[in-house]
Enzyme design. Structure first.
Site, PDB file in Angstrom:
ATOM      1  N   ARG A 189       0.631  20.773  40.987  1.00 24.76           N
ATOM      2  CA  ARG A 189       1.194  20.063  42.144  1.00 24.76           C
ATOM      3  C   ARG A 189       2.176  18.978  41.714  1.00 24.76           C
ATOM      4  O   ARG A 189       1.905  18.206  40.792  1.00 24.76           O
ATOM      5  CB  ARG A 189       0.065  19.425  42.955  1.00 24.76           C
ATOM      6  CG  ARG A 189       0.551  18.536  44.078  1.00 24.76           C
ATOM      7  CD  ARG A 189      -0.611  17.989  44.870  1.00 24.76           C
ATOM      8  NE  ARG A 189      -1.409  17.061  44.112  1.00 24.76           N
ATOM      9  CZ  ARG A 189      -1.270  15.735  44.150  1.00 24.76           C
ATOM     10  NH1 ARG A 189      -0.342  15.174  44.897  1.00 24.76           N
ATOM     11  NH2 ARG A 189      -2.062  14.959  43.443  1.00 24.76           N
ATOM     12  N   GLU A 201       8.190   9.386  40.853  1.00 28.85           N
ATOM     13  CA  GLU A 201       7.046   9.813  40.045  1.00 28.85           C
ATOM     14  C   GLU A 201       7.463  11.022  39.221  1.00 28.85           C
ATOM     15  O   GLU A 201       8.563  11.567  39.409  1.00 28.85           O
ATOM     16  CB  GLU A 201       5.849  10.160  40.945  1.00 28.85           C
ATOM     17  CG  GLU A 201       5.228   8.930  41.602  1.00 28.85           C
ATOM     18  CD  GLU A 201       4.100   9.263  42.563  1.00 28.85           C
ATOM     19  OE1 GLU A 201       3.046   8.637  42.424  1.00 28.85           O
ATOM     20  OE2 GLU A 201       4.273  10.107  43.443  1.00 28.85           O
ATOM     21  N   HIS A 261      -5.044  14.164  36.218  1.00 24.79           N
ATOM     22  CA  HIS A 261      -4.054  13.085  36.269  1.00 24.79           C
ATOM     23  C   HIS A 261      -4.022  12.443  34.894  1.00 24.79           C
ATOM     24  O   HIS A 261      -5.069  12.167  34.299  1.00 24.79           O
ATOM     25  CB  HIS A 261      -4.453  12.062  37.336  1.00 24.79           C
ATOM     26  CG  HIS A 261      -3.342  11.132  37.709  1.00 24.79           C
ATOM     27  ND1 HIS A 261      -2.864  10.176  36.844  1.00 24.79           N
ATOM     28  CD2 HIS A 261      -2.602  11.017  38.828  1.00 24.79           C
ATOM     29  CE1 HIS A 261      -1.875   9.512  37.436  1.00 24.79           C
ATOM     30  NE2 HIS A 261      -1.697  10.006  38.643  1.00 24.79           N
ATOM     31  N   HIS A 280      -8.255  15.381  39.029  1.00 26.60           N
ATOM     32  CA  HIS A 280      -7.610  14.632  40.109  1.00 26.60           C
ATOM     33  C   HIS A 280      -7.393  15.448  41.383  1.00 26.60           C
ATOM     34  O   HIS A 280      -7.530  14.926  42.486  1.00 26.60           O
ATOM     35  CB  HIS A 280      -6.252  14.147  39.584  1.00 26.60           C
ATOM     36  CG  HIS A 280      -5.457  13.329  40.539  1.00 26.60           C
ATOM     37  ND1 HIS A 280      -5.913  12.116  41.032  1.00 26.60           N
ATOM     38  CD2 HIS A 280      -4.229  13.516  41.092  1.00 26.60           C
ATOM     39  CE1 HIS A 280      -4.993  11.603  41.840  1.00 26.60           C
ATOM     40  NE2 HIS A 280      -3.973  12.439  41.920  1.00 26.60           N
ATOM     41  N   ARG A 296       3.055  16.533  35.534  1.00 27.42           N
ATOM     42  CA  ARG A 296       1.744  15.997  35.192  1.00 27.42           C
ATOM     43  C   ARG A 296       0.963  16.818  34.169  1.00 27.42           C
ATOM     44  O   ARG A 296       0.271  16.272  33.322  1.00 27.42           O
ATOM     45  CB  ARG A 296       0.938  15.962  36.481  1.00 27.42           C
ATOM     46  CG  ARG A 296       0.249  14.685  36.692  1.00 27.42           C
ATOM     47  CD  ARG A 296      -0.292  14.657  38.077  1.00 27.42           C
ATOM     48  NE  ARG A 296       0.354  13.595  38.810  1.00 27.42           N
ATOM     49  CZ  ARG A 296       0.013  13.262  40.038  1.00 27.42           C
ATOM     50  NH1 ARG A 296      -0.926  13.920  40.662  1.00 27.42           N
ATOM     51  NH2 ARG A 296       0.618  12.279  40.640  1.00 27.42           N
TER      52      ARG A 296
HETATM   53  P1  FAD Z   1      -9.790  13.845  52.009  1.00 24.68           P
HETATM   54  O1  FAD Z   1      -8.915  12.692  52.262  1.00 24.68           O
HETATM   55  O2  FAD Z   1     -10.419  13.955  50.669  1.00 24.68           O
HETATM   56  O3  FAD Z   1     -10.925  13.807  53.115  1.00 24.68           O
HETATM   57  C1  FAD Z   1     -12.009  14.700  53.086  1.00 24.68           C
HETATM   58  C2  FAD Z   1     -12.860  14.449  54.308  1.00 24.68           C
HETATM   59  O4  FAD Z   1     -13.819  15.488  54.431  1.00 24.68           O
HETATM   60  C3  FAD Z   1     -13.662  13.156  54.272  1.00 24.68           C
HETATM   61  O5  FAD Z   1     -13.678  12.600  55.557  1.00 24.68           O
HETATM   62  C4  FAD Z   1     -15.069  13.624  53.934  1.00 24.68           C
HETATM   63  O6  FAD Z   1     -16.070  12.765  54.418  1.00 24.68           O
HETATM   64  C5  FAD Z   1     -15.098  14.939  54.655  1.00 24.68           C
HETATM   65  N1  FAD Z   1     -16.068  15.912  54.165  1.00 24.68           N
HETATM   66  C6  FAD Z   1     -16.107  16.513  52.951  1.00 24.68           C
HETATM   67  N2  FAD Z   1     -17.158  17.349  52.905  1.00 24.68           N
HETATM   68  C7  FAD Z   1     -17.773  17.285  54.097  1.00 24.68           C
HETATM   69  C8  FAD Z   1     -18.923  17.895  54.662  1.00 24.68           C
HETATM   70  N3  FAD Z   1     -19.691  18.740  53.971  1.00 24.68           N
HETATM   71  N4  FAD Z   1     -19.273  17.593  55.925  1.00 24.68           N
HETATM   72  C9  FAD Z   1     -18.532  16.702  56.637  1.00 24.68           C
HETATM   73  N5  FAD Z   1     -17.451  16.082  56.160  1.00 24.68           N
HETATM   74  C10 FAD Z   1     -17.074  16.376  54.911  1.00 24.68           C
HETATM   75  N6  FAD Z   1      -1.621  12.481  46.966  1.00 24.68           N
HETATM   76  C11 FAD Z   1      -0.369  12.138  47.309  1.00 24.68           C
HETATM   77  O7  FAD Z   1       0.344  12.930  47.933  1.00 24.68           O
HETATM   78  N7  FAD Z   1       0.097  10.891  46.982  1.00 24.68           N
HETATM   79  C12 FAD Z   1      -0.642   9.969  46.313  1.00 24.68           C
HETATM   80  O8  FAD Z   1      -0.186   8.869  46.062  1.00 24.68           O
HETATM   81  C13 FAD Z   1      -1.947  10.330  45.926  1.00 24.68           C
HETATM   82  N8  FAD Z   1      -2.721   9.462  45.224  1.00 24.68           N
HETATM   83  C14 FAD Z   1      -4.023   9.793  44.976  1.00 24.68           C
HETATM   84  C15 FAD Z   1      -4.857   8.868  44.346  1.00 24.68           C
HETATM   85  C16 FAD Z   1      -6.189   9.147  44.152  1.00 24.68           C
HETATM   86  C17 FAD Z   1      -7.075   8.138  43.472  1.00 24.68           C
HETATM   87  C18 FAD Z   1      -6.709  10.395  44.579  1.00 24.68           C
HETATM   88  C19 FAD Z   1      -8.168  10.721  44.376  1.00 24.68           C
HETATM   89  C20 FAD Z   1      -5.886  11.336  45.169  1.00 24.68           C
HETATM   90  C21 FAD Z   1      -4.549  11.052  45.371  1.00 24.68           C
HETATM   91  N9  FAD Z   1      -3.696  11.973  45.986  1.00 24.68           N
HETATM   92  C22 FAD Z   1      -2.421  11.608  46.302  1.00 24.68           C
HETATM   93  C23 FAD Z   1      -4.211  13.231  46.514  1.00 24.68           C
HETATM   94  C24 FAD Z   1      -4.453  13.063  48.027  1.00 24.68           C
HETATM   95  O9  FAD Z   1      -4.906  11.754  48.273  1.00 24.68           O
HETATM   96  C25 FAD Z   1      -5.455  14.050  48.560  1.00 24.68           C
HETATM   97  O10 FAD Z   1      -5.128  15.344  48.131  1.00 24.68           O
HETATM   98  C26 FAD Z   1      -5.448  14.038  50.080  1.00 24.68           C
HETATM   99  O11 FAD Z   1      -5.637  12.728  50.537  1.00 24.68           O
HETATM  100  C27 FAD Z   1      -6.533  14.946  50.609  1.00 24.68           C
HETATM  101  O12 FAD Z   1      -6.638  14.722  51.987  1.00 24.68           O
HETATM  102  P2  FAD Z   1      -7.624  15.611  52.839  1.00 24.68           P
HETATM  103  O13 FAD Z   1      -7.465  15.168  54.240  1.00 24.68           O
HETATM  104  O14 FAD Z   1      -7.426  17.040  52.530  1.00 24.68           O
HETATM  105  O15 FAD Z   1      -9.081  15.242  52.284  1.00 24.68           O
HETATM  106  C1  SIN Z   2      -0.457   8.512  41.763  1.00 19.25           C
HETATM  107  O1  SIN Z   2      -0.233   7.505  42.423  1.00 19.25           O
HETATM  108  O2  SIN Z   2      -0.252   8.605  40.559  1.00 19.25           O
HETATM  109  C2  SIN Z   2      -1.039   9.695  42.461  1.00 19.25           C
HETATM  110  C3  SIN Z   2       0.007  10.456  43.117  1.00 19.25           C
HETATM  111  C4  SIN Z   2      -0.450  11.836  43.448  1.00 19.25           C
HETATM  112  O3  SIN Z   2      -1.542  12.255  43.072  1.00 19.25           O
HETATM  113  O4  SIN Z   2       0.314  12.542  44.108  1.00 19.25           O
END
Ligand code: FAD
Ligand code: SIN
Length: 540
Positions: free
Chosen positions: A379, A115, A237, A344, A283
């Site tokens: 990032r 990437e 993004h 994003h 990015r």
């Molecule tokens: P999240 O996975 O967002 O989970 C948040 C949790 O908190 C959920 O369970 C939600 O219900 C809970 N929550 C929130 N507020 C409350 C509340 N008030 N009370 C109770 N529960 C709450 N990153 C990469 O490294 N590689 C990738 O390929 C990639 N692709 C991506 C593609 C997309 C479409 C997106 C949107 C993001 C992508 N990212 C990627 C970024 C990455 O997915 C996220 O940064 C990461 O998954 C965040 O994980 P997290 O556990 O911090 O939060």
């Molecule tokens: C993507 O698949 O382009 C998302 C990857 C990332 O947010 O790290």
């Protein structure tokens, strides 16, 4: 009467960060895992491209560190970057142990994709739906673990604290939590609380994030006196599907990693004119270039073209993307994909150390809601899932070590709903939701000016007063709580952006187009700062 629960550890959020932490502590301590949706709600489930980690002999920690630092535009904390990158292989091994299946080549070795900003192929992935593979496997482990009590459709309203006898410090001892199914607010008490609530990209009108990305954890921690850092660095993004019926559909950077080109409507490839790495530049640069071209031409979108790859290759590597685009009438093997940038990822967040500790005693933050110093001003792709697993693991180890010495929480006042009524004007909430997201997009987007930021600040302050009044008079609901947090997160983004008098990484302002010689984090300190005894700021 308020329902009251007690666990050793309360984990708020069930993404990669929250589930990793819960699984690593379960069995040793009783764990409550809270999610405002179901277990797989959150950005993790939506992740496409993959997770970055060094796994081949011709790659190296040094190269991954260098790439992260370069993408971060001089603002990453080098020690934190090394800490994360060096734990990459261990994080991958742990995920595989939990049952995550990453894509393999014909010879059985893991297939590594590439990437933007990566000098090597080092992204492990599960085709183009890596998030599902990770979230699905962890959710299965969590569900079958007897030591984890899961609370789905439960939203944290605010954290609770207590002062121990003889101590000047407040400590976190639980949270008020709305059961969205019944409307009741209950009390979840715990010796340690962990915020793993994800980012705040829903503050923008156009985003790749799911609906729940309203910055709840960041707002909740700020209200309880925790510092937040670098909130101005919201990552856009470059390639979100541009289609009237597609809501937040990301077109993975892995497509560009595997050779897709960005084109203007007339078919001209434009990225080589902006950066020597063309489509694989960091990015922030690609998103800004697209924004520039769209505005210059008055176009609706630009296009991503992968038609030169064989159909079998596209089907093998991008089955989900192909199917989703087909559902919108676009066959990516035969047609160009219309794309635009969209909000994003939240690079800033609650200030933490390498153990995930925040300013409030016994409160931790991990994952996208936390600021660790890893991402700097931008990032590097696929470093977020890595950060989730690495820091959740580090926080779990710290909690396991200190928890035996933490006393059981004492009495906390139950939630008092005696002075509020049911709202008969929910339109106020939906109107304010739309308003925040629209002015954030228009005034606090990819290209900023001081005047636009001040305009946004004025608006958000007015809205916050209105939301506060509403919150004080009416029963809480999911929409109201999220709006309250979203407006708070928006205000923190705007305040941080106004403080940065330079352009760096994701923060580009026409008033200060150059990068300063000195790289400095933007740290906001709340009026009720919890860590009054902090003598040396680790970031100074
Ligand atoms: P999240 O996975 O967002 O989970 C948040 C949790 O908190 C959920 O369970 C939600 O219900 C809970 N929550 C929130 N507020 C409350 C509340 N008030 N009370 C109770 N529960 C709450 N990153 C990469 O490294 N590689 C990738 O390929 C990639 N692709 C991506 C593609 C997309 C479409 C997106 C949107 C993001 C992508 N990212 C990627 C970024 C990455 O997915 C996220 O940064 C990461 O998954 C965040 O994980 P997290 O556990 O911090 O939060
Ligand atoms: C993507 O698949 O382009 C998302 C990857 C990332 O947010 O790290």
């Amino acid at each position: 009467m308020t329902r009251n629960f007690y666990h050793d550890v309360l984990v708020i959020g069930s993404g990669a960060a929250g589930m990793t932490l819960a699984l690593q502590l379960a069995g040793r301590y009783s764990v409550a895992l809270l999610t405002k949706g179901d277990l797989t709600a959150g950005s993790t489930w939506n992740a496409q491209g993959g997770i970055a980690a060094v796994s081949e002999a011709d790659d190296s920690f040094t190269a991954h560190i260098r790439d992260t630092l370069t993408a971060g535009a001089g603002l990453c904390h080098r020690d934190l970057v090394a800490f994360t990158v060096e734990r990459g292989p261990e994080a991958i091994a742990w995920l595989i142990e939990q049952g995550v299946e990453f894509s393999r080549d014909a010879d059985g070795a893991h297939h590594l994709t590439r990437e933007g900003g990566h000098s090597h192929r080092r992204i492990l992935h599960a085709a183009d739906a890596t998030g599902r593979a990770i979230s699905g496997a962890l959710a299965e482990r969590v569900t079958e673990h007897p030591g984890i009590e899961v609370f789905q459709q439960h939203l944290v309203v605010d954290l609770t604290t207590q002062a121990d006898a003889g101590s000047r410090h407040l400590r976190c001892n639980g949270a008020y939590v709305l059961d969205a199914a019944t409307g009741e607010v209950c009390l979840l008490q715990a010796r340690t609380v962990v915020l793993a609530t994800g980012g705040a990209s829903k503050a923008y009108l156009y985003t790749t994030n799911p609906d729940g990305a309203s910055g709840d954890g960041i707002a909740v921690a700020w209200r309880r006196g925790c510092r937040v850092a670098n909130m101005e660095f919201n990552q856009f993004h470059p390639t979100c599907l541009f289609h009237p019926s597609a809501k937040s559909f990301l077109i993975s950077e892995a497509l560009r990693g595997e050779g897709a080109h960005l084109q203007l409507p007339d078919g001209t490839r434009f990225m080589p004119g902006f950066h020597p790495d063309a489509e694989l530049a960091p990015r922030d640069i690609v998103a800004r270039a697209i924004d520039h071209e769209i505005k210059r031409l008055g176009a609706d979108c630009v296009y991503l073209d992968i038609r030169h790859k064989p159909l079998a290759f596209i089907e093998e590597h991008f089955p989900t993307l192909r199917a989703q685009c087909l559902a919108f009438g676009i066959d990516i093997a035969r047609q160009r994909i219309p794309v635009v940038p969209a909000a994003h990822y939240t690079c800033g967040g609650i200030l933490t150390d390498t153990r995930g500790r925040t300013d409030l005693k016994h409160l931790y933050a991990v994952g996208e809601c936390a600021f660790t110093g890893l991402h700097g001003a931008n990032r590097l792709a696929s470093n977020s899932l890595l950060e989730c697993v690495v820091f959740a693991t580090a926080a779990a180890a710290d909690i396991a070590a200190v928890l035996p010495d933490i006393p059981v929480p004492s009495f906390t006042k139950p939630w008092d709903a005696s002075r509020v009524t049911s709202s008969d004007e929910d339109v106020v909430i939906s109107h304010n939701w739309d308003e925040v997201r629209r002015f954030m997009w228009d005034y606090v987007g990819i290209v900023r000016t001081r005047k636009r930021l001040e305009r946004a600040q004025h608006r958000v302050q007015l809205l916050q007063r209105e939301i506060h009044e509403y919150y004080s008079n009416y029963r809480v609901s999911r929409d109201l709580l999220e709006l309250r947090n979203l407006a708070m997160a928006a205000e923190l983004i705007i305040r941080s952006a106004l403080l940065r008098k330079e352009s760096r990484g994701l923060h580009f302002t026409l008033d200060y187009p150059d990068q300063s010689v000195i790289a400095k984090d933007t740290i906001l300190v709340p009026m009720n700062f919890a860590n009054q005894e902090l003598i040396v700021d680790k970031l100074d």
